[in-house]
Design an enzyme around this catalytic site. Structure first.
Site, PDB file in Angstrom:
ATOM      1  N   PRO A 114       0.823  -1.209   0.000  1.00  0.00           N
ATOM      2  CA  PRO A 114       0.000   0.000   0.000  1.00  0.00           C
ATOM      3  C   PRO A 114       0.863   1.268   0.000  1.00  0.00           C
ATOM      4  O   PRO A 114       1.908   1.292   0.656  1.00  0.00           O
ATOM      5  CB  PRO A 114      -0.823  -0.093   1.286  1.00  0.00           C
ATOM      6  CG  PRO A 114      -0.414  -1.336   1.983  1.00  0.00           C
ATOM      7  CD  PRO A 114       0.622  -2.053   1.185  1.00  0.00           C
ATOM      8  N   VAL A 115       0.452   2.291  -0.761  1.00  0.00           N
ATOM      9  CA  VAL A 115       1.277   3.505  -0.851  1.00  0.00           C
ATOM     10  C   VAL A 115       1.061   4.417   0.353  1.00  0.00           C
ATOM     11  O   VAL A 115       0.011   4.387   0.990  1.00  0.00           O
ATOM     12  CB  VAL A 115       1.019   4.306  -2.166  1.00  0.00           C
ATOM     13  CG1 VAL A 115       1.537   3.548  -3.365  1.00  0.00           C
ATOM     14  CG2 VAL A 115      -0.439   4.656  -2.320  1.00  0.00           C
TER      15      VAL A 115
ATOM     16  N   GLY B 226       3.826   3.699   5.169  1.00  0.00           N
ATOM     17  CA  GLY B 226       4.939   3.314   6.033  1.00  0.00           C
ATOM     18  C   GLY B 226       5.493   1.929   5.742  1.00  0.00           C
ATOM     19  O   GLY B 226       6.323   1.436   6.490  1.00  0.00           O
ATOM     20  N   LEU B 227       5.048   1.308   4.657  1.00  0.00           N
ATOM     21  CA  LEU B 227       5.573  -0.027   4.337  1.00  0.00           C
ATOM     22  C   LEU B 227       6.638   0.016   3.236  1.00  0.00           C
ATOM     23  O   LEU B 227       7.032  -1.014   2.703  1.00  0.00           O
ATOM     24  CB  LEU B 227       4.434  -0.984   3.949  1.00  0.00           C
ATOM     25  CG  LEU B 227       3.470  -1.376   5.073  1.00  0.00           C
ATOM     26  CD1 LEU B 227       2.435  -2.373   4.573  1.00  0.00           C
ATOM     27  CD2 LEU B 227       4.211  -1.986   6.260  1.00  0.00           C
ATOM     28  N   GLY B 228       7.072   1.203   2.897  1.00  0.00           N
ATOM     29  CA  GLY B 228       8.217   1.308   1.985  1.00  0.00           C
ATOM     30  C   GLY B 228       7.891   1.124   0.516  1.00  0.00           C
ATOM     31  O   GLY B 228       8.762   0.715  -0.257  1.00  0.00           O
ATOM     32  N   SER B 229       6.667   1.433   0.110  1.00  0.00           N
ATOM     33  CA  SER B 229       6.290   1.173  -1.286  1.00  0.00           C
ATOM     34  C   SER B 229       7.191   1.930  -2.273  1.00  0.00           C
ATOM     35  O   SER B 229       7.610   1.361  -3.283  1.00  0.00           O
ATOM     36  CB  SER B 229       4.823   1.508  -1.535  1.00  0.00           C
ATOM     37  OG  SER B 229       4.628   2.898  -1.496  1.00  0.00           O
TER      38      SER B 229
ATOM     39  N   ALA C 145      10.340   2.988  -2.001  1.00  0.00           N
ATOM     40  CA  ALA C 145      11.685   2.415  -2.081  1.00  0.00           C
ATOM     41  C   ALA C 145      11.657   1.053  -2.777  1.00  0.00           C
ATOM     42  O   ALA C 145      12.558   0.726  -3.555  1.00  0.00           O
ATOM     43  CB  ALA C 145      12.292   2.286  -0.686  1.00  0.00           C
ATOM     44  N   ALA C 146      10.610   0.270  -2.525  1.00  0.00           N
ATOM     45  CA  ALA C 146      10.530  -1.060  -3.138  1.00  0.00           C
ATOM     46  C   ALA C 146      10.358  -0.945  -4.651  1.00  0.00           C
ATOM     47  O   ALA C 146      10.978  -1.689  -5.417  1.00  0.00           O
ATOM     48  CB  ALA C 146       9.385  -1.867  -2.520  1.00  0.00           C
TER      49      ALA C 146
ATOM     50  N   ASP D   2      14.852   2.965   4.625  1.00  0.00           N
ATOM     51  CA  ASP D   2      13.911   2.214   3.776  1.00  0.00           C
ATOM     52  C   ASP D   2      14.623   1.537   2.611  1.00  0.00           C
ATOM     53  O   ASP D   2      14.490   0.326   2.403  1.00  0.00           O
ATOM     54  CB  ASP D   2      12.840   3.155   3.201  1.00  0.00           C
ATOM     55  CG  ASP D   2      11.708   3.410   4.166  1.00  0.00           C
ATOM     56  OD1 ASP D   2      11.933   3.261   5.374  1.00  0.00           O
ATOM     57  OD2 ASP D   2      10.603   3.765   3.702  1.00  0.00           O
TER      58      ASP D   2
HETATM   59  O1  PMV Z   1       8.694   5.346   4.933  1.00  0.00           O
HETATM   60  P1  PMV Z   1       8.255   5.318   6.340  1.00  0.00           P
HETATM   61  O2  PMV Z   1       6.927   5.958   6.559  1.00  0.00           O
HETATM   62  O3  PMV Z   1       8.422   3.981   6.975  1.00  0.00           O
HETATM   63  O4  PMV Z   1       9.235   6.265   7.181  1.00  0.00           O
HETATM   64  C1  PMV Z   1      10.581   6.044   7.289  1.00  0.00           C
HETATM   65  C2  PMV Z   1      11.034   6.329   8.668  1.00  0.00           C
HETATM   66  C3  PMV Z   1      11.268   7.756   9.076  1.00  0.00           C
HETATM   67  O5  PMV Z   1      12.196   7.661  10.133  1.00  0.00           O
HETATM   68  C4  PMV Z   1       9.992   8.389   9.584  1.00  0.00           C
HETATM   69  C5  PMV Z   1      11.843   8.609   7.975  1.00  0.00           C
HETATM   70  C6  PMV Z   1      13.248   8.253   7.553  1.00  0.00           C
HETATM   71  O6  PMV Z   1      13.662   8.748   6.502  1.00  0.00           O
HETATM   72  O7  PMV Z   1      13.937   7.507   8.251  1.00  0.00           O
END
Ligand code: PMV
Length: 311
Positions: A99-100, A103-106, A108-109, A150
């Site tokens: 899911p975008v 916080g699950l890294g969509s 970067a993945a 991430d």
């Molecule tokens: O992508 P997210 O929502 O899991 O956030 C990454 C974690 C943070 O510490 C909030 C940001 C970062 O760049 O480390």
């Protein structure tokens, strides 16, 4: 000719936000969700690259997108890293079950999958280190000032102990443990929560530095516990990390409700994971209780749940 590559999602087990300020964090891959990129040769002039990402409703030629569009930028960066001026015509097809903005890294993945599929397509596969560094550049467009956690956990697809600007350390999980992930269904771009924390840190640096230091202590203890196979110590540490994230102002009514629901249904500890405000939370559970806790999450309003084993 066709090449394909996949990359997992991720959770931050401990230390989000503080990691942006040089404190350590622990992140784990989540292989139940994946981004996949497939590159297919096309009969067209060199440089003609089509992106198809039906999940986000994108169908466009790379040259028609702004250069700083995250997907266009990542594609350009691969060819520029490889010194290829006129890449062969192709279609880059992207699919993702991550899911975008949750916080699950969509982001970067997707970057990691595209970088690997494209570099294999031109028969110049990049090393993990190169993939990681290009994915980090792309993260800057999504996030503003990302720590790099991430892209690192997703590139290497293994549990990591991470400090910004330093080589990561793989974490050996002595005893596997089960995490239930619950999605608030509320999109929350990390860029915004990171910027908000920065404003608050500027306004009250002393208070925020103290919170970050307390989080660092939690992260070090968690790392020792994971290495020692002392899973029961992790629950209270997650609760402690969540309390500090609340103090920081990145939790929300929904995240508090979901974390509370998991504790009431037998979880050993729970916290938000990632940027906060919306997105996902995680709960540590005994394997046998995972289904019950997942059901409690749905009853408390979670839009979806994932049960994952950290090993
Ligand atoms: O992508 P997210 O929502 O899991 O956030 C990454 C974690 C943070 O510490 C909030 C940001 C970062 O760049 O480390």
């Amino acid at each position: 000719m066709m090449t394909t590559a996949s990359a997992p999602g991720k959770i931050i087990l401990f230390g989000e936000h503080a990691v942006v300020y040089g404190r350590p964090a622990l992140a784990m891959p989540v292989t139940q969700v994946q981004a996949t990129a497939t590159v297919i040769k096309r009969v067209a002039l060199p440089g003609d690259i089509q992106i198809e990402a039906p999940d986000v409703g994108l169908s466009a030629n790379v040259n028609a997108l702004p250069r700083d569009h995250p997907l266009a930028a990542v594609i350009h960066s691969v060819f520029s890293a490889l010194g290829i001026d006129r890449p062969p015509a192709c279609t880059v097809h992207i699919e993702s079950t991550i899911p975008v903005a949750s916080g699950l890294g969509s982001g970067a993945a997707v970057s990691v999958a595209v970088i690997r599929a494209l570099s294999s397509f031109v028969e110049r596969p990049l090393s993990d280190q190169q993939v990681n560094s290009l994915a980090f550049e792309a993260e800057r467009l999504y996030h503003g000032a990302p720590s790099g956690i991430d892209n690192t956990v997703i590139t290497y697809a293994r549990p990591i102990f991470f400090i910004k600007g330093q080589p990561f350390e793989p974490v050996r999980v002595a005893w596997p443990f089960t995490i239930v992930i619950g999605d608030t269904g509320i999109p929350s771009p990390t860029k915004e929560t990171v910027a908000e924390v920065r404003r608050k840190w500027q306004a009250d640096t002393e208070r925020y530095e103290k919170i970050f230091d307390q989080i660092a202590v939690v992260v070090h203890e968690a790392r020792q516990s994971i290495k020692a196979g002392n899973v029961s110590a992790l629950g209270p540490l997650m609760d402690e990390n969540q309390a500090l994230l609340r103090d920081m102002g990145v939790s929300s009514v929904e995240l508090d409700r979901l974390t509370e629901a998991t504790r009431k249904s037998g979880a050993m500890g729970a916290k938000l994971s990632g940027g906060g405000r919306g997105g996902n939370m995680i709960a540590l559970v005994e394997k046998e209780k995972a289904a019950v806790v997942a059901e409690a999450l749905i009853n408390a309003g979670a839009k979806r749940t994932i049960i994952t084993q950290i090993r």
